[in-house]
Design a protein around this motif. Structure first.
Motif, mmCIF file in Angstrom:
data_model
loop_
_atom_site.group_PDB
_atom_site.id
_atom_site.type_symbol
_atom_site.label_atom_id
_atom_site.label_comp_id
_atom_site.label_asym_id
_atom_site.label_seq_id
_atom_site.Cartn_x
_atom_site.Cartn_y
_atom_site.Cartn_z
ATOM 1 N N THR A 33 0.848 -1.188 0.000
ATOM 2 C CA THR A 33 0.000 0.000 0.000
ATOM 3 C C THR A 33 0.883 1.237 0.000
ATOM 4 O O THR A 33 2.074 1.173 0.324
ATOM 5 C CB THR A 33 -0.913 0.033 1.246
ATOM 6 O OG1 THR A 33 -0.091 0.032 2.433
ATOM 7 C CG2 THR A 33 -1.847 -1.171 1.275
ATOM 8 N N GLY A 34 0.288 2.367 -0.371
ATOM 9 C CA GLY A 34 1.017 3.621 -0.337
ATOM 10 C C GLY A 34 1.918 3.807 -1.551
ATOM 11 O O GLY A 34 1.803 3.085 -2.560
ATOM 12 N N GLN B 242 0.129 3.030 -7.686
ATOM 13 C CA GLN B 242 0.645 4.222 -7.010
ATOM 14 C C GLN B 242 2.158 4.332 -7.193
ATOM 15 O O GLN B 242 2.882 4.790 -6.311
ATOM 16 C CB GLN B 242 0.298 4.180 -5.516
ATOM 17 C CG GLN B 242 -1.192 4.119 -5.219
ATOM 18 C CD GLN B 242 -1.469 4.168 -3.725
ATOM 19 O OE1 GLN B 242 -1.082 5.111 -3.034
ATOM 20 N NE2 GLN B 242 -2.148 3.141 -3.218
#
Length: 400
Positions: free
Chosen positions: A68-69, A75
């Motif tokens: 994530t991130g 991303q």
């Protein structure tokens, strides 16, 4: 800055994928990024669009930058930092690339290219199967070019790409030898080869985008790069020198093998000779394998290690090698000749000179027999005769 060398085996594999790729009609596909602009070395601290493309490739290939991130699938960023480096290292280890230090350079570019080609090949195979089972379906296209029949421009481009890759693969194979024989020249040749590989990389990107004219121009440029003969000039001489070394050790191996057989028949104690012989045999096999693969430095190193073990085995037999026998015989002849000169120039009494000459006659006789023993390869017997000749020389000199 150190740049990882391109693996010869990786290039060969990539070449085989290119050949396979051009056998089946070209079609469009998309999964992992196929248009990454990897024209520089990507390492910790840099940023740019190529880093973004690299992150997408790693994520799509199962080596996620993050769950994530920033850096996670969808991303991706343009920054090459610790997480990206860690993912690259895992990818390099999985690909068997060395050193796996997170620097994305020539060797990693070739592995990326291999992945692109492999995926395109797999998807093309699936499409070919589909067209066989549903022949009425329209065939996919690449940049508007039909896959049923290749255009002349496409065919000519493929020929140029294959020729350029053949040349680069050959050069990297020769570089393994050049790095041993002429390291300074190898640095320049290696840079030329990597430049040609980058140019070919751009050619393949243009090809898969359907721009055959641009692809052909890049392939011709790669083909014309300074990579053809500069690394080849020393290959033949090095191969011949290495083979001579291996043949010499092979002869020594056969000699020890014969001695072991004789010792076994005589139930003689040979100490550690069998173990040394077995270990030497393994090294010699490795040397020949390296020779066949064209890795001459490793072949020579293994052969010399085997030779050292075989000589140690010979000492267990307390035998004399041909080389030692030849040196000893030459020295004995010289010693007798010098003794004759001393006797001829001596001021001793005629009686003493007469006795000295008698001893030297014996020395000559011993050496005649020693010569015969040497010719018969009876080196142990020869050394005994040489010792007798030396003793006779000593007695002769004592008389004067």
């Amino acid at each position: 800055m150190n740049v990882s060398r391109v693996s010869y085996s990786t290039l060969v594999t990539s070449f085989m994928f290119v050949l396979a790729l051009f056998i089946i009609p070209t079609i469009s596909l998309a999964a992992i990024p196929t248009n990454c602009d990897f024209t520089r070395t990507i390492e910790d601290g840099v940023d740019g669009a190529d880093v973004l493309c690299l992150q997408k490739y790693l994520n799509a290939s199962g080596f996620k930058i993050a769950e994530t991130g920033p850096g996670a699938p969808g991303q991706e960023t343009t920054l090459y930092r610790a997480l990206t480096k860690e993912a690259v290292i895992k990818w390099q280890k999985a690909k068997g690339l060395t050193p796996a230090i997170g620097m994305f350079a020539g060797q990693s570019k070739a592995a990326y290219l291999k992945d692109v080609l492999a995926q395109k090949e797999n998807k093309k195979t699936d499409q070919v199967v589909a067209t066989v089972t549903t022949p009425t379906s329209p065939l996919p296209q690449v940049a508007g070019v039909a896959t049923v029949a290749k255009s002349e421009a496409q065919k000519e481009t493929e020929k140029a790409i294959i020729a350029a890759l053949q040349k680069i693969v050959s050069t990297y194979g020769d570089l393994e030898t050049l790095r041993v024989d002429n390291p300074k020249k190898a640095v320049s040749a290696d840079q030329d080869a990597r430049d040609a590989l980058d140019t070919l990389f751009n050619s393949l990107k243009s090809y898969f985008n359907g721009d055959f004219a641009k692809a052909k121009t890049s392939a011709v440029s790669a083909l014309g790069a300074k990579t053809s003969s500069r690394a080849v000039s020393t290959t033949d001489a090095t191969e011949s020198k290495t083979k001579k070394t291996l043949d010499g050790v092979e002869n020594l191996y056969d000699e020890v093998d014969g001695l072991l057989s004789d010792a076994e028949d005589d139930d003689a104690d040979v100490g550690d000779a069998p173990d040394l012989f077995e270990e030497a045999g393994g090294l010699l096999d490795d040397a020949w394998d390296s020779f066949d693969a064209g890795v001459y430095r490793q072949a020579t190193s293994d052969a010399l290690d085997a030779e050292e073990l075989l000589n140690a085995a010979l000492k267990e037999f307390n035998v004399v090698t041909q080389s030692d026998a030849k040196k000893a015989l030459k020295k004995a002849h010289s010693s007798v000749s010098d003794a004759w000169d001393e006797v001829d120039n001596s001021d001793a009494s005629s009686k003493s000179i007469s006795k000295a000459e008698a001893y030297l006659d014996k020395a000559d006789s011993y050496l005649d027999d020693a010569d015969s023993s040497y010719d018969d390869e009876d080196y142990t017997g020869m050394m005994k005769l040489v010792d007798k000749a030396d003793g006779a020389v000593g007695d002769a000199l004592d008389e004067i």
